[in-house]
Motif scaffolding. Structure first.
Motif, PDB file in Angstrom:
ATOM      1  N   LYS A   4      -3.588  -0.945   3.829  1.00 34.52           N
ATOM      2  CA  LYS A   4      -4.304  -1.857   2.840  1.00 34.52           C
ATOM      3  C   LYS A   4      -5.338  -0.623   2.283  1.00 34.52           C
ATOM      4  O   LYS A   4      -5.845   0.423   2.827  1.00 34.52           O
ATOM      5  CB  LYS A   4      -4.962  -2.849   3.287  1.00 34.52           C
ATOM      6  N   LYS A   5      -5.832  -1.092   1.032  1.00 35.66           N
ATOM      7  CA  LYS A   5      -7.005  -0.373   0.303  1.00 35.66           C
ATOM      8  C   LYS A   5      -8.240  -1.302   0.795  1.00 35.66           C
ATOM      9  O   LYS A   5      -8.245  -2.353   0.706  1.00 35.66           O
ATOM     10  CB  LYS A   5      -6.656  -0.483  -1.003  1.00 35.66           C
ATOM     11  N   VAL A   6      -9.275  -0.510   1.015  1.00 35.67           N
ATOM     12  CA  VAL A   6     -10.484  -1.284   1.231  1.00 35.67           C
ATOM     13  C   VAL A   6     -11.596  -0.234   0.605  1.00 35.67           C
ATOM     14  O   VAL A   6     -11.599   0.866   0.359  1.00 35.67           O
ATOM     15  CB  VAL A   6     -10.914  -1.027   2.727  1.00 35.67           C
ATOM     16  N   ASN A   7     -12.928  -1.080   0.427  1.00 38.80           N
ATOM     17  CA  ASN A   7     -14.160  -0.346   0.239  1.00 38.80           C
ATOM     18  C   ASN A   7     -14.735  -0.550   1.227  1.00 38.80           C
ATOM     19  O   ASN A   7     -15.222  -1.443   1.874  1.00 38.80           O
ATOM     20  CB  ASN A   7     -14.702  -1.006  -1.132  1.00 38.80           C
ATOM     21  N   LYS A   8     -15.296   0.704   1.766  1.00 37.81           N
ATOM     22  CA  LYS A   8     -15.802   0.743   2.870  1.00 37.81           C
ATOM     23  C   LYS A   8     -17.197   1.468   2.801  1.00 37.81           C
ATOM     24  O   LYS A   8     -17.378   2.605   2.202  1.00 37.81           O
ATOM     25  CB  LYS A   8     -14.961   1.276   4.251  1.00 37.81           C
ATOM     26  N   ILE A   9     -18.406   1.105   3.815  1.00 38.76           N
ATOM     27  CA  ILE A   9     -19.515   1.932   4.079  1.00 38.76           C
ATOM     28  C   ILE A   9     -19.466   2.443   5.444  1.00 38.76           C
ATOM     29  O   ILE A   9     -19.341   1.636   6.249  1.00 38.76           O
ATOM     30  CB  ILE A   9     -20.641   1.048   3.665  1.00 38.76           C
ATOM     31  N   ILE A 111       2.279   8.307   2.924  1.00 41.55           N
ATOM     32  CA  ILE A 111       3.542   7.842   2.010  1.00 41.55           C
ATOM     33  C   ILE A 111       3.091   6.610   1.419  1.00 41.55           C
ATOM     34  O   ILE A 111       3.557   6.471   0.260  1.00 41.55           O
ATOM     35  CB  ILE A 111       4.655   7.698   2.932  1.00 41.55           C
ATOM     36  N   TRP A 112       2.820   5.630   2.169  1.00 41.25           N
ATOM     37  CA  TRP A 112       2.186   4.293   1.522  1.00 41.25           C
ATOM     38  C   TRP A 112       1.171   4.603   0.357  1.00 41.25           C
ATOM     39  O   TRP A 112       1.396   3.962  -0.835  1.00 41.25           O
ATOM     40  CB  TRP A 112       1.676   3.615   2.543  1.00 41.25           C
ATOM     41  N   ALA A 113       0.129   5.241   0.310  1.00 42.65           N
ATOM     42  CA  ALA A 113      -0.728   5.323  -0.603  1.00 42.65           C
ATOM     43  C   ALA A 113       0.104   6.105  -1.642  1.00 42.65           C
ATOM     44  O   ALA A 113      -0.228   5.662  -3.052  1.00 42.65           O
ATOM     45  CB  ALA A 113      -1.740   6.356  -0.197  1.00 42.65           C
ATOM     46  N   ALA A 114       0.855   7.071  -1.663  1.00 43.57           N
ATOM     47  CA  ALA A 114       1.554   7.490  -3.006  1.00 43.57           C
ATOM     48  C   ALA A 114       2.382   6.324  -3.491  1.00 43.57           C
ATOM     49  O   ALA A 114       2.276   6.544  -4.663  1.00 43.57           O
ATOM     50  CB  ALA A 114       2.453   8.851  -2.331  1.00 43.57           C
ATOM     51  N   ASP A 115       3.244   5.775  -2.635  1.00 42.88           N
ATOM     52  CA  ASP A 115       4.029   4.810  -3.160  1.00 42.88           C
ATOM     53  C   ASP A 115       3.194   3.691  -3.859  1.00 42.88           C
ATOM     54  O   ASP A 115       3.699   3.053  -5.010  1.00 42.88           O
ATOM     55  CB  ASP A 115       4.588   3.940  -2.093  1.00 42.88           C
ATOM     56  N   GLN A 116       1.811   3.539  -3.768  1.00 39.43           N
ATOM     57  CA  GLN A 116       1.102   2.544  -4.164  1.00 39.43           C
ATOM     58  C   GLN A 116       0.610   2.875  -5.550  1.00 39.43           C
ATOM     59  O   GLN A 116      -0.338   2.396  -6.285  1.00 39.43           O
ATOM     60  CB  GLN A 116       0.123   1.973  -3.408  1.00 39.43           C
ATOM     61  N   GLY A 117       0.531   4.422  -5.730  1.00 40.00           N
ATOM     62  CA  GLY A 117      -0.058   4.961  -6.902  1.00 40.00           C
ATOM     63  C   GLY A 117      -1.233   5.301  -6.695  1.00 40.00           C
ATOM     64  O   GLY A 117      -2.157   5.750  -7.678  1.00 40.00           O
ATOM     65  N   TYR A 118      -2.011   5.503  -5.437  1.00 38.91           N
ATOM     66  CA  TYR A 118      -3.285   5.757  -5.422  1.00 38.91           C
ATOM     67  C   TYR A 118      -3.374   7.284  -5.374  1.00 38.91           C
ATOM     68  O   TYR A 118      -2.540   8.041  -4.701  1.00 38.91           O
ATOM     69  CB  TYR A 118      -3.894   5.429  -4.061  1.00 38.91           C
ATOM     70  N   LYS A 119      -4.459   8.080  -5.802  1.00 37.46           N
ATOM     71  CA  LYS A 119      -4.901   9.422  -6.061  1.00 37.46           C
ATOM     72  C   LYS A 119      -5.688   9.772  -4.970  1.00 37.46           C
ATOM     73  O   LYS A 119      -6.741   9.239  -4.879  1.00 37.46           O
ATOM     74  CB  LYS A 119      -5.143   9.898  -7.394  1.00 37.46           C
ATOM     75  N   ARG A 120      -5.358  10.752  -4.017  1.00 32.04           N
ATOM     76  CA  ARG A 120      -6.483  11.134  -2.919  1.00 32.04           C
ATOM     77  C   ARG A 120      -7.510  11.883  -3.435  1.00 32.04           C
ATOM     78  O   ARG A 120      -7.433  12.663  -4.426  1.00 32.04           O
ATOM     79  CB  ARG A 120      -5.565  12.030  -2.018  1.00 32.04           C
ATOM     80  N   ASP A 121      -8.703  11.479  -2.983  1.00 34.31           N
ATOM     81  CA  ASP A 121      -9.844  12.302  -3.164  1.00 34.31           C
ATOM     82  C   ASP A 121     -10.097  13.446  -2.053  1.00 34.31           C
ATOM     83  O   ASP A 121     -10.417  13.146  -1.024  1.00 34.31           O
ATOM     84  CB  ASP A 121     -11.205  11.318  -3.014  1.00 34.31           C
ATOM     85  N   LEU A 122      -9.863  14.582  -2.814  1.00 35.21           N
ATOM     86  CA  LEU A 122      -9.678  15.837  -1.573  1.00 35.21           C
ATOM     87  C   LEU A 122     -11.208  16.327  -1.506  1.00 35.21           C
ATOM     88  O   LEU A 122     -11.273  17.425  -1.016  1.00 35.21           O
ATOM     89  CB  LEU A 122      -8.898  16.807  -2.018  1.00 35.21           C
ATOM     90  N   VAL A 123     -12.116  15.704  -1.827  1.00 35.76           N
ATOM     91  CA  VAL A 123     -13.561  16.454  -1.785  1.00 35.76           C
ATOM     92  C   VAL A 123     -14.281  15.514  -0.661  1.00 35.76           C
ATOM     93  O   VAL A 123     -15.257  16.099   0.019  1.00 35.76           O
ATOM     94  CB  VAL A 123     -14.435  16.127  -3.381  1.00 35.76           C
ATOM     95  N   SER A 124     -13.953  14.245  -0.559  1.00 39.55           N
ATOM     96  CA  SER A 124     -14.690  13.197   0.341  1.00 39.55           C
ATOM     97  C   SER A 124     -14.118  13.278   1.741  1.00 39.55           C
ATOM     98  O   SER A 124     -12.811  13.794   1.696  1.00 39.55           O
ATOM     99  CB  SER A 124     -14.636  12.084  -0.059  1.00 39.55           C
TER     100      SER A 124
END
Length: 148
Positions: A4-9, A111-124
């Motif tokens: 799943k996608k989450v916003n997390k602290i 794989i799931w993230a790519a299938d969902q169209g999410y773009k990875r943040d490669l700085v964080s």
């Protein structure tokens, strides 16, 4: 596997390590064991172990840094000597699975993230939290940072 996608602290007190990405599998647990000998110095911790990893950006990116530590319940005013306080908040894609299957969990999440169209943040930082379960087993939650 729950993906799943989450916003997390994450509020973390930990120690920093660095080295070759290929050695993270042995170096990170070794530093985590050293950190845990000092766990009683960390105020208001949750007992949930955590690791933050610099993402490998490409095949030429051979070395990186990481933090091992513990999640704390609130911001820390006094950080023990040799440790850092880190607070990060952003969107992630996440999955949870048995730590013995960590590579598979990670790959399924990618794989799931790519299938969902999410773009990875490669700085964080990539985040992993570790959770003991029955029979001396352990589960891992993997959080891959994504762009909002």
């Amino acid at each position: 596997m729950d993906l799943k996608k989450v916003n997390k602290i994450f509020k973390v007190v930990g120690v920093k390590g660095s080295g070759a990405f290929v050695n993270f599998g042995t170096e990170v647990p070794k530093l985590a064991k050293q950190f845990l000998t000092r766990l009683d110095e960390v105020e208001n911790h949750s007992s949930i172990e955590i690791a933050l990893f610099e993402p490998k950006r490409d095949t030429n990116h051979l070395e990186g840094h990481y933090y091992v530590g513990v999640i704390v319940n609130e911001s820390v005013k006094e950080v023990p000597v040799g440790m850092d306080y880190i607070e990060i908040a952003q969107p992630y894609v996440m999955a949870r699975g048995k730590i013995i299957n960590i590579d598979n969990v990670h790959n399924q999440l990618l794989i799931w993230a790519a299938d969902q169209g999410y773009k990875r943040d490669l700085v964080s930082h990539i985040v992993e939290t570790y959770h003991p379960i029955e029979n001396s087993q352990e589960e891992v939650e993997i959080y891959l940072p994504i762009h909002p």
